[in-house]
Design an enzyme around this catalytic site. Sequence first.
Site, PDB file in Angstrom:
ATOM      1  CB  SER A  60      -7.834  -1.761  -3.887  1.00 20.83           C
ATOM      2  OG  SER A  60      -6.896  -1.189  -4.753  1.00 20.83           O
TER       3      SER A  60
ATOM      4  CE1 TYR B 160      -7.475   2.398   0.548  1.00 21.02           C
ATOM      5  CE2 TYR B 160      -6.081   1.918  -1.357  1.00 21.02           C
ATOM      6  CZ  TYR B 160      -7.341   2.000  -0.777  1.00 21.02           C
ATOM      7  OH  TYR B 160      -8.448   1.675  -1.513  1.00 21.02           O
TER       8      TYR B 160
ATOM      9  CE  LYS C 284      -9.543  -0.594   0.651  1.00 21.92           C
ATOM     10  NZ  LYS C 284     -10.867  -0.474   1.261  1.00 21.92           N
TER      11      LYS C 284
END
Length: 339
Positions: A124, A150, A154
């Site tokens: 992302s 979150y 990643k």
Amino acid sequence: MNILVTGGAGYIGSHTCIELVKAGYNIIVADNFVNSCMEAVNRTRKLCGINFPFVEIDFTDYEATDQLFDKYNIDTVMHFAGLKAVGESCKIPVEYYKNNLDSALSLLLAMKKHNVKNFIFSSSATVYGADAPIPYNESTPVSRCASSPYGNTKLMIEYILKDAVKAIPGFNAVLLRYFNPVGAHESGEIGEDPTGIPNNLMPYVAKVAVGKLDMIHIFGNDYDTPDGTCLRDYIHVVDLAKGHVAAINKIKEDCGLFVCNLGTGKGTSVLEMVKAFSKSCGKELPYEFAARRTGDLPAFWADPSYAKEQLGWVAKKGIQEMCDDVWHWQSKNPNGYSN
Ligand code: NAD
Ligand code: UDP
């Protein structure tokens, strides 16, 4: 080539299955339905025109993951499976780290055991961090710490993959850094179907348009941007799916580590998105300005030139087509997959 599509019942995974089958690849689709359902798989099978194998599996379970690799002859893993809600990840960070990291690690261990060398990862733009210059390009160093648990999952998986490439001979890892995926398949049969009240702009706007929610709340209108609302790089999910097909060609070249943005290179404001969606659904959508949302950056978009140069891939669909396709999906399926 046989491709394991983890999280293939989800929003981006299901659209990518269609493009993979179109491009002639064999797919094995797997998901635990924590954020999706079998109906999405059934519809994707129909759109693909084949009954591809589907396995219900939780990738945090190493034994089950290992058995899946015993059963199917897999060449490449396309890893979409993961929990992805930024706000929720701040409330239950440990569950996010466990799900996202354990899934990636199970897969990598099973791949090592079965000598599978190709991994394509859904990363992302959030890995770039708040201070990165705009537009983001791949030579910008990633942030030391992302703005949410979150985002940290990643970053951590990116680090794990970078180390795996260094240590495992012949291992290829493609890290695709998505910007803001929106849109739906042109058939209106599959699309984004979040549970509960959507956190993201596009599904929220779609629910207002279909009458399930009353009013759009635009978070902040005093940013230093042309109309005061935030700018994002919205990319049509089908363009994004095609970016994954292009990434397989990179894998075929034995790329080792390959990191690439998938975005359009254009920033669009929240107000512009609301106006475009109003045009798609044929009515002025009600909105009000609300306080800024904690953690939001004023503006970011991709430098997409590396993807063009290396993958021969460019996003083709514009904002109006994204909104038209979301409206097609939402109006045809006002309750998402649970019609
Ligand atoms: P999604 O929630 O629709 O799809 C993810 C799928 O993974 C779901 O079907 C879910 O049931 C499944 N899953 C989750 N944990 C699992 C597990 N342990 N085992 C098996 N299946 C599991 O999300 P999406 O929007 O399609 O996103 C796909 C990937 O792309 C995710 O990794 C996400 O973090 C990443 N990504 C998404 C965006 C976005 O805005 N949608 C942006 C950047 C990156
Ligand atoms: N946004 C908004 N109202 C909403 C949801 C989002 O104004 O109900 C704004 C948000 O502040 C951001 C943009 O829309 O500027 C995109 O938000 P989203 O959550 O879709 O994606 P993000 O870029 O935060 O991952």
